[in-house]
Scaffold this active site. Structure first.
Site, PDB file in Angstrom:
ATOM      1  N   LEU A  86      10.437  23.626   0.414  1.00 14.01           N
ATOM      2  CA  LEU A  86       9.867  23.929  -0.895  1.00 14.01           C
ATOM      3  C   LEU A  86       8.562  24.669  -0.718  1.00 14.01           C
ATOM      4  CD1 LEU A  86      10.346  20.446  -2.592  1.00 14.01           C
ATOM      5  CD2 LEU A  86      11.645  22.517  -3.101  1.00 14.01           C
ATOM      6  N   GLU A 122       9.782  14.995 -10.363  1.00 15.91           N
ATOM      7  CA  GLU A 122      10.024  13.782  -9.564  1.00 15.91           C
ATOM      8  C   GLU A 122       8.954  13.649  -8.498  1.00 15.91           C
ATOM      9  OE1 GLU A 122      13.880  15.187  -8.226  1.00 15.91           O
ATOM     10  OE2 GLU A 122      13.128  15.350  -6.184  1.00 15.91           O
ATOM     11  N   LYS A 124       7.483  13.447  -4.884  1.00 13.89           N
ATOM     12  CA  LYS A 124       7.948  13.983  -3.603  1.00 13.89           C
ATOM     13  C   LYS A 124       7.762  12.915  -2.533  1.00 13.89           C
ATOM     14  CE  LYS A 124       7.632  18.011  -0.627  1.00 13.89           C
ATOM     15  NZ  LYS A 124       7.140  17.416   0.617  1.00 13.89           N
ATOM     16  N   ASP A 126       7.619  11.036   0.929  1.00 15.69           N
ATOM     17  CA  ASP A 126       7.132  11.465   2.232  1.00 15.69           C
ATOM     18  C   ASP A 126       7.976  10.804   3.316  1.00 15.69           C
ATOM     19  OD1 ASP A 126       5.584  12.887   3.887  1.00 15.69           O
ATOM     20  OD2 ASP A 126       3.751  11.744   3.575  1.00 15.69           O
ATOM     21  N   TYR A 234      18.281  13.482  -3.866  1.00 16.52           N
ATOM     22  CA  TYR A 234      17.612  14.386  -4.801  1.00 16.52           C
ATOM     23  C   TYR A 234      18.319  15.713  -5.027  1.00 16.52           C
ATOM     24  CZ  TYR A 234      15.266  16.009  -0.502  1.00 16.52           C
ATOM     25  OH  TYR A 234      14.976  16.456   0.750  1.00 16.52           O
ATOM     26  N   LYS A 323       1.143  19.561  -4.542  1.00 14.48           N
ATOM     27  CA  LYS A 323       0.691  18.561  -3.573  1.00 14.48           C
ATOM     28  C   LYS A 323      -0.452  17.696  -4.118  1.00 14.48           C
ATOM     29  CE  LYS A 323       2.140  18.803   0.228  1.00 14.48           C
ATOM     30  NZ  LYS A 323       3.045  19.039   1.296  1.00 14.48           N
ATOM     31  N   CYS A 417     -24.856 -12.338  18.250  1.00 10.04           N
ATOM     32  CA  CYS A 417     -24.769 -11.959  16.844  1.00 10.04           C
ATOM     33  C   CYS A 417     -25.855 -10.941  16.514  1.00 10.04           C
ATOM     34  CB  CYS A 417     -24.933 -13.194  15.967  1.00 10.04           C
ATOM     35  SG  CYS A 417     -25.108 -12.805  14.214  1.00 10.04           S
ATOM     36  N   CYS A 420     -28.417 -12.983  14.008  1.00 10.79           N
ATOM     37  CA  CYS A 420     -29.214 -14.161  14.383  1.00 10.79           C
ATOM     38  C   CYS A 420     -29.276 -14.391  15.887  1.00 10.79           C
ATOM     39  CB  CYS A 420     -28.668 -15.406  13.685  1.00 10.79           C
ATOM     40  SG  CYS A 420     -27.124 -16.007  14.413  1.00 10.79           S
ATOM     41  N   CYS A 435     -19.659 -15.405  15.173  1.00  6.68           N
ATOM     42  CA  CYS A 435     -21.021 -15.812  15.474  1.00  6.68           C
ATOM     43  C   CYS A 435     -21.051 -17.336  15.426  1.00  6.68           C
ATOM     44  CB  CYS A 435     -21.977 -15.224  14.437  1.00  6.68           C
ATOM     45  SG  CYS A 435     -23.543 -16.105  14.324  1.00  6.68           S
ATOM     46  N   CYS A 441     -27.402 -18.622  10.730  1.00  9.63           N
ATOM     47  CA  CYS A 441     -27.226 -17.172  10.723  1.00  9.63           C
ATOM     48  C   CYS A 441     -27.450 -16.641   9.315  1.00  9.63           C
ATOM     49  CB  CYS A 441     -25.826 -16.809  11.207  1.00  9.63           C
ATOM     50  SG  CYS A 441     -25.501 -15.036  11.135  1.00  9.63           S
TER      51      CYS A 441
END
Ligand code: JCF
Length: 680
Positions: A86, A122, A124, A126, A234, A323, A417, A420, A435, A441
């Site tokens: 297309l 419709e 499209k 993928d 389709y 698109k 960590c 802290c 942690c 903390c």
């Protein structure tokens, strides 16, 4: 077949027909007629017959969908009618050009009152384009598009795809029919496939299209059979029949009647303006579809006009693909930061060069955990493919190694960590590193407070994330319990805090004291205990004391609570820090009515699943959900064959349509209110 008794032959044909019908109801119409157990029973009968009388077996037998002997190579297939691609349109203007070219070609300018063109619209899909050949209603060949002229014979693989009819059904079956369509993998199947690959330490697929293509390229059709592929028809290539339809839509309708799956959003519109409108409507729903689409296909609906228009080079003049913004883009990984969550989970977050993908600008993506970093083999400075599809958070789908710069830096997972400095630990068998600082903390304290104050928890209006950060950073509060000692004077003077907003916040904190057991349990932020589990706990135990005193065995007796959640609950209430915070909250006046154990023995909606869709005027969505859950119902986000009841307000869309197609009862808001009043 000489020695096969007549009654066996007829029983065999009957079983094949019936199984093909069940299959069609289940995979094409989404509307199963019999339970799985009945399907399995009939399939076993069929397989028994085929074992006893091997000469019976025909390629249209539903038993063949499991795949067969592996091939050593694919043979080539020449398409008698080329499978064209297309042309693309990337803007409204390009779509208008397409419409103009058609009118010019048809010489409409010369006509006084040239009509607008009718277009079939419709989504499209993928996926991978295929051609399916049917002789006298039997599937005899499946082929890939290849270069449009020559493709590969994938008959054994297409036979395993449940939505492809092995034998056409219905009236006026053509002698020869070549159906063209898209084979694709719905997002849920893609996620499941990749999750399996991650578990097995295998490479993952970048996107559902690659996964579908890879699944079809298997020489062993048993592998294809294990992938939840679907196919939507389709168009039609070769076609020999007594009568032929006049429009594209009529053709799709014929294909539907012969047993094919047709996309449910196909629609005819008149004029290019309505094409744009269709585009906007679908673009809005793109994220909520079950499969990836990369645009809209517009086709001149009148097949005679299509013929007059013909082709240019490789594409038809009568069709175009408009698109959507791409769902994958390339960008650079600039840096990785490590964030600490409410439960201490340390999550690597990719900082990206901003990129427009899936309709939004993305500059961060989660890298999940250390295993994911290893699996991707990703370094700072790398060029990566970002994928954002289906309303989910953007993912790093792939690293493009060819583009790795010389100065790329490996990503080092921190041992301390970042907030802290406590050690970061990873439990046996867990992917997540945490942690160990707990309520020392700052990051965990902040997240815990934000969660506690959130709408579905204690619902403290005006206590936003920024304010929590400030209060913790400035040592005004150290835990959720401290919220209830806050005085307006402490707030005034903080960033953007005037007398009025300070007073409002103190009032909101005060009124949050009146809550429900379920909300309080949820607000505590026990690991893996979400809204639904909190409600279940409240319903089953009736009081906080009973939940806190329950051991793992008692918790496991409750529906929907498994060993992991049970352990988190027990551990939470064993932790003296948590116990003292709960005591402080109750001492501050946080309270809720205990649930009358006798009254809730009868949960009239127990076992039911409800779906709310569209708008509501009298009730908020949240309140409707609360009240349903209190009656024992589960409230789900999507409609399936398992849905008991749908409540549809104004503007209800695909969920309502799906409910109607599955014959699920639907009520409006007024009926719903009446129902609640009569039931509660
Ligand atoms: O969904 C698709 N990917 C799709 C591709 C849909 C169509 O109606 C198509 C197509 C490719 C060619 N129609 C043609 C003629």
């Amino acid at each position: 077949m000489a020695n096969i008794p007549e009654h066996v032959l007829s029983e065999y044909e009957r079983l094949k027909d019936e199984l093909n019908q069940h299959n069609h109801r289940y995979y094409v119409l989404d509307d199963p007629a019999v339970p799985d157990s009945e399907y399995d029973r009939q399939m076993r009968l069929l397989q028994d017959l085929e074992q006893r009388y091997p000469t019976l077996l025909t390629p249209d037998s539903p038993s063949q969908r499991v795949g067969g002997v592996a091939l050593t190579a694919f043979t080539q297939v020449r398409h008698d009618i080329a499978m064209l691609s297309l042309d693309n349109a990337f803007s409204d203007a390009e779509l208008e050009d397409f419409d103009r070219r058609i009118k010019d070609r048809l010489n409409y300018a010369a006509q006084e009152q040239a009509p607008e063109i009718e277009f079939a619209c419709e989504p499209k899909l993928d996926g991978v384009a295929v051609s399916l050949l049917y002789l006298d209603g039997l599937l005899v060949r499946g082929a890939t598009r290849g270069d449009g002229m020559v493709g590969e014979d994938i008959t054994a693989n297409v036979r395993t795809i449940n939505s492809i009819p092995l034998k056409l059904v219905g009236e006026n079956i053509p002698e020869l029919l070549e159906v063209r369509g898209e084979i694709y993998l719905p997002r849920a199947g893609f996620d499941a496939l990749n999750a399996k690959a991650i578990n097995a330490g295998d490479k993952t697929f970048v996107n559902p299209r690659n996964a579908a293509a890879g699944s079809l390229r298997q020489l062993d059709s048993k592998i294809t059979a294990s992938r939840p592929l679907e196919m939507c028809a389709y168009s039609v290539g070769q076609f020999q029949a007594q009568t032929k339809p006049d429009t594209h839509l009529a053709m799709l309708s014929a294909l539907r009647n012969w047993g094919f799956k047709i996309n449910q959003h196909v629609e005819a519109v008149v004029g290019v303006a309505d094409c744009q409108d269709y585009y906007s409507r679908l673009a809005e729903r793109r994220d909520s579809l079950a499969y990836d689409i990369d645009g809209i296909v517009y086709k001149v609906n009148d097949l005679h006009l299509q013929q007059r228009l013909g082709f240019v080079a490789k594409a038809p003049r009568w069709a175009i693909a408009r698109k959507f913004p791409a769902q994958e883009e390339m960008t650079k990984l600039l840096d990785v930061e490590f964030q600490v969550g409410r439960t201490g989970a340390v999550t690597p977050v990719a900082r990206l060069e901003p990129v427009f993908v899936g309709g939004v600008t993305v500059s961060n993506a989660t890298l999940h955990n250390g295993d994911e970093i290893k699996r991707l083999g990703i370094c700072i400075g790398d060029t990566v493919i970002i994928r954002r599809a289906g309303d989910v958070i953007p993912q790093v789908a792939k690293v493009i190694l060819e583009k790795r710069p010389a100065n790329a830096q490996p990503i080092v997972f921190p041992e301390r960590c970042p907030v802290c400095q406590s050690s970061v630990r990873r439990a046996e068998g867990e992917a997540v590193a945490r942690c160990s600082g707990g309520l020392f903390c700052g990051a965990q304290i902040k997240q815990a407070i934000k969660h506690f104050a959130s709408r579905k928890a204690m619902d403290i209006d005006g206590l936003g994330d920024k304010l929590v950060d400030l209060l913790v950073d400035q040592n005004v509060i150290f835990s959720v319990a401290d919220l209830y000692d806050l005085r307006a004077e402490q707030l005034v003077g903080l960033e953007r805090m005037a007398d009025k907003s300070a007073a409002n916040l103190v009032a909101a904190i005060e009124s949050s004291k009146q809550t429900s057991l379920a909300k309080f349990l949820y607000a505590l932020g026990i690991r893996e205990v979400g809204e639904a589990t909190s409600q279940t706990l409240a319903n089953n135990f009736g009081s906080l004391e009973a939940v806190a005193a329950a051991d793992a065995d008692q918790l496991l007796e409750v529906d929907d609570i498994g060993p992991v959640v049970a352990r988190h609950i027990v551990n939470f209430f064993r932790n003296p820090d948590n116990v003292s915070i709960i005591e402080a909250l109750r001492a501050a006046g946080v309270n809720w009515p205990d649930i009358d154990q006798n009254a809730q023995v009868s949960q009239p909606l127990k076992g039911q699943t409800w779906v709310l869709t569209g708008g509501m005027e009298m009730l908020s969505r949240a309140e409707a959900k609360d009240r349903l859950q209190a009656l024992g119902a589960k409230v789900a986000g999507s409609v399936s064959a398992k849905t008991s009841q749908v409540v549809a307000g104004p503007g209800a869309g695909s969920k309502l349509a799906k409910a109607q197609s599955l014959d699920i009862p639907v009520m409006d808001e007024a009926e719903f209110l009446l129902f609640l009043n009569n039931t509660e």
